[in-house]
Motif scaffolding. Sequence first.
Motif, mmCIF file in Angstrom:
data_model
loop_
_atom_site.group_PDB
_atom_site.id
_atom_site.type_symbol
_atom_site.label_atom_id
_atom_site.label_comp_id
_atom_site.label_asym_id
_atom_site.label_seq_id
_atom_site.Cartn_x
_atom_site.Cartn_y
_atom_site.Cartn_z
ATOM 1 N N ALA A 104 0.825 -1.215 0.000
ATOM 2 C CA ALA A 104 0.000 0.000 0.000
ATOM 3 C C ALA A 104 0.856 1.260 0.000
ATOM 4 N N ARG A 105 2.068 1.172 0.504
ATOM 5 C CA ARG A 105 2.949 2.334 0.561
ATOM 6 C C ARG A 105 3.488 2.739 -0.811
ATOM 7 N N LEU A 106 3.329 1.883 -1.793
ATOM 8 C CA LEU A 106 3.907 2.157 -3.112
ATOM 9 C C LEU A 106 2.957 2.889 -4.052
ATOM 10 N N THR A 107 1.681 2.963 -3.707
ATOM 11 C CA THR A 107 0.720 3.568 -4.633
ATOM 12 C C THR A 107 0.968 5.063 -4.820
ATOM 13 N N GLY A 108 1.172 5.774 -3.740
ATOM 14 C CA GLY A 108 1.343 7.223 -3.838
ATOM 15 C C GLY A 108 2.616 7.648 -4.525
ATOM 16 N N ILE A 109 3.670 6.830 -4.412
ATOM 17 C CA ILE A 109 4.967 7.217 -4.981
ATOM 18 C C ILE A 109 5.169 6.637 -6.377
ATOM 19 N N SER A 110 4.136 5.995 -6.891
ATOM 20 C CA SER A 110 4.191 5.479 -8.252
ATOM 21 C C SER A 110 4.041 6.623 -9.250
ATOM 22 N N ASN A 111 4.705 6.495 -10.386
ATOM 23 C CA ASN A 111 4.504 7.500 -11.440
ATOM 24 C C ASN A 111 4.067 6.853 -12.753
ATOM 25 N N VAL A 112 3.416 5.681 -12.637
ATOM 26 C CA VAL A 112 2.781 5.078 -13.812
ATOM 27 C C VAL A 112 1.276 5.262 -13.681
ATOM 28 N N SER A 113 0.603 5.286 -14.807
ATOM 29 C CA SER A 113 -0.854 5.448 -14.788
ATOM 30 C C SER A 113 -1.514 4.122 -14.428
ATOM 31 N N PRO A 114 -2.761 4.162 -13.949
ATOM 32 C CA PRO A 114 -3.479 2.911 -13.672
ATOM 33 C C PRO A 114 -3.578 2.024 -14.911
ATOM 34 N N GLN A 115 -3.726 2.642 -16.079
ATOM 35 C CA GLN A 115 -3.847 1.873 -17.315
ATOM 36 C C GLN A 115 -2.546 1.113 -17.608
ATOM 37 N N GLU A 116 -1.414 1.779 -17.442
ATOM 38 C CA GLU A 116 -0.124 1.127 -17.664
ATOM 39 C C GLU A 116 0.120 0.048 -16.611
ATOM 40 N N TRP A 117 -0.282 0.342 -15.382
ATOM 41 C CA TRP A 117 -0.141 -0.592 -14.259
ATOM 42 C C TRP A 117 -0.884 -1.891 -14.537
ATOM 43 N N ARG A 118 -2.031 -1.791 -15.166
ATOM 44 C CA ARG A 118 -2.797 -2.999 -15.503
ATOM 45 C C ARG A 118 -2.138 -3.763 -16.660
ATOM 46 N N LYS A 119 -1.513 -3.041 -17.582
ATOM 47 C CA LYS A 119 -0.906 -3.683 -18.736
ATOM 48 C C LYS A 119 0.441 -4.330 -18.415
ATOM 49 N N ASN A 120 1.213 -3.729 -17.511
ATOM 50 C CA ASN A 120 2.568 -4.219 -17.264
ATOM 51 C C ASN A 120 2.653 -5.331 -16.209
ATOM 52 N N GLY A 121 1.517 -5.771 -15.707
ATOM 53 C CA GLY A 121 1.503 -6.851 -14.731
ATOM 54 C C GLY A 121 1.458 -6.391 -13.289
ATOM 55 N N GLY A 122 1.568 -5.087 -13.075
ATOM 56 C CA GLY A 122 1.535 -4.558 -11.719
ATOM 57 C C GLY A 122 0.212 -4.848 -11.015
ATOM 58 N N PHE A 123 -0.880 -4.718 -11.750
ATOM 59 C CA PHE A 123 -2.188 -4.976 -11.160
ATOM 60 C C PHE A 123 -2.295 -6.420 -10.656
ATOM 61 N N ASP A 124 -1.822 -7.365 -11.465
ATOM 62 C CA ASP A 124 -1.909 -8.779 -11.083
ATOM 63 C C ASP A 124 -1.129 -9.062 -9.804
ATOM 64 N N ILE A 125 0.033 -8.437 -9.673
ATOM 65 C CA ILE A 125 0.845 -8.607 -8.465
ATOM 66 C C ILE A 125 0.125 -8.027 -7.258
ATOM 67 N N PHE A 126 -0.421 -6.825 -7.429
ATOM 68 C CA PHE A 126 -1.137 -6.186 -6.332
ATOM 69 C C PHE A 126 -2.396 -6.971 -5.965
ATOM 70 N N ALA A 127 -3.102 -7.461 -6.981
ATOM 71 C CA ALA A 127 -4.324 -8.229 -6.728
ATOM 72 C C ALA A 127 -4.014 -9.449 -5.869
ATOM 73 N N GLU A 128 -2.905 -10.120 -6.167
ATOM 74 C CA GLU A 128 -2.493 -11.286 -5.380
ATOM 75 C C GLU A 128 -2.169 -10.882 -3.941
ATOM 76 N N ALA A 129 -1.458 -9.758 -3.799
ATOM 77 C CA ALA A 129 -1.070 -9.292 -2.464
ATOM 78 C C ALA A 129 -2.288 -8.896 -1.636
ATOM 79 N N TRP A 130 -3.225 -8.169 -2.234
ATOM 80 C CA TRP A 130 -4.429 -7.735 -1.506
ATOM 81 C C TRP A 130 -5.294 -8.939 -1.125
ATOM 82 N N ALA A 131 -5.326 -9.936 -1.982
ATOM 83 C CA ALA A 131 -6.103 -11.137 -1.672
ATOM 84 C C ALA A 131 -5.506 -11.878 -0.475
ATOM 85 N N LYS A 132 -4.185 -11.954 -0.429
ATOM 86 C CA LYS A 132 -3.513 -12.690 0.643
ATOM 87 C C LYS A 132 -3.548 -11.958 1.972
ATOM 88 N N ARG A 133 -3.286 -10.652 1.954
ATOM 89 C CA ARG A 133 -3.118 -9.927 3.212
ATOM 90 C C ARG A 133 -4.363 -9.181 3.664
#
Length: 337
Positions: A104-133
């Motif tokens: 959660a600490r990485l969202t504010g300091i990110s400089n990629v758009s949500p659209q790019e985040w979904r395309k580059n695999g970032g969303f999938d990684i975050f989705a897994e992390a949010w599901a687990k924790r």
Amino acid sequence: MKPTLGSFAAAGVAALTAAAIALPAQAATELTVSTALGQKHDQSQAFFETFLAKMKEDESEVKLKYIGGPEVTPNRKQGPAMKRGLIDIIMSPTTYYSNLQPEARLTGISNVSPQEWRKNGGFDIFAEAWAKRMNAIILGWGNFYTTEQFSVWLIDKPKLSKETGLDLKGMKVRSTALYTPFFKAMGAIPKTISPAEVYTALERGVVRGLAWPEGGVAFRGWQRFIKYRILPGFFRSTTMATMNKDKFESLSKKAQDQIIAAGLHYENASGQILKKKAQIDNEKIRKEGVQDYHLPPEYAKVYIKTILGAKWADAAKRKYTVPFEVLKSKMFKEPGA
């Protein structure tokens, strides 16, 4: 006329049809919704105008019940409440539950758009992390319109520093986990204070400044004390709409698809709504004496380097679901790269 088997069957079908018509339609599943920011907060309004409005278009499967904001459930307790299933859906800055979710600490300091985040695999990684924790589904990362949404706001005229851009040595400032690393790097003394208590803290001199995104300042009356907004800005919105995973999985496929679509609508449309509201707020505070203080170029460069450097260095100390460098590669592009 002697009744036949066919007539009995026909009568039976007619009776069943009549009974089915007489039965009330199955009630839609009610989901509770809360916002970690107040109902009148610009980000909450953008959430209402996108996610809630989209869901209201079809209430045949799911009906949302807004139960209130931090006045009902304190903002830092909403993440844990959603995790436990006490609230179904929350809209919250992720930093409010970063003790449970390090990513959660990485969202504010990110400089990629949500659209790019979904395309580059970032969303999938975050989705897994949010599901687990968090036992949660990420519905949307909203309120994005620039990577310079946040500023430091001060009562006193800023002092410059060749080392950090801004000299805040000994100054008490209102902070959250998102800001504390760079505030400390600039010599400030961070104080954790809820948004509702900032006005009193400024009025009594408990703090002499704070970090805050543009918008919502005039509404809170902080411009009666704050006189300087330091530029350039930094960071982007950390706010996400998330849902309890167990509750989501209990719904029909149609309901799940509807919620996912509403989450994407919030992600894609809320930024422009927030931008317009922020512009109105900026005009109000300027009329009441708040000045945009643009750091000289050489200081501005060091200032942004201090902010990003302190935050990413702090982030590197945490343990994550995947290796830190992998996460960073999905969330951050080096300036000029």
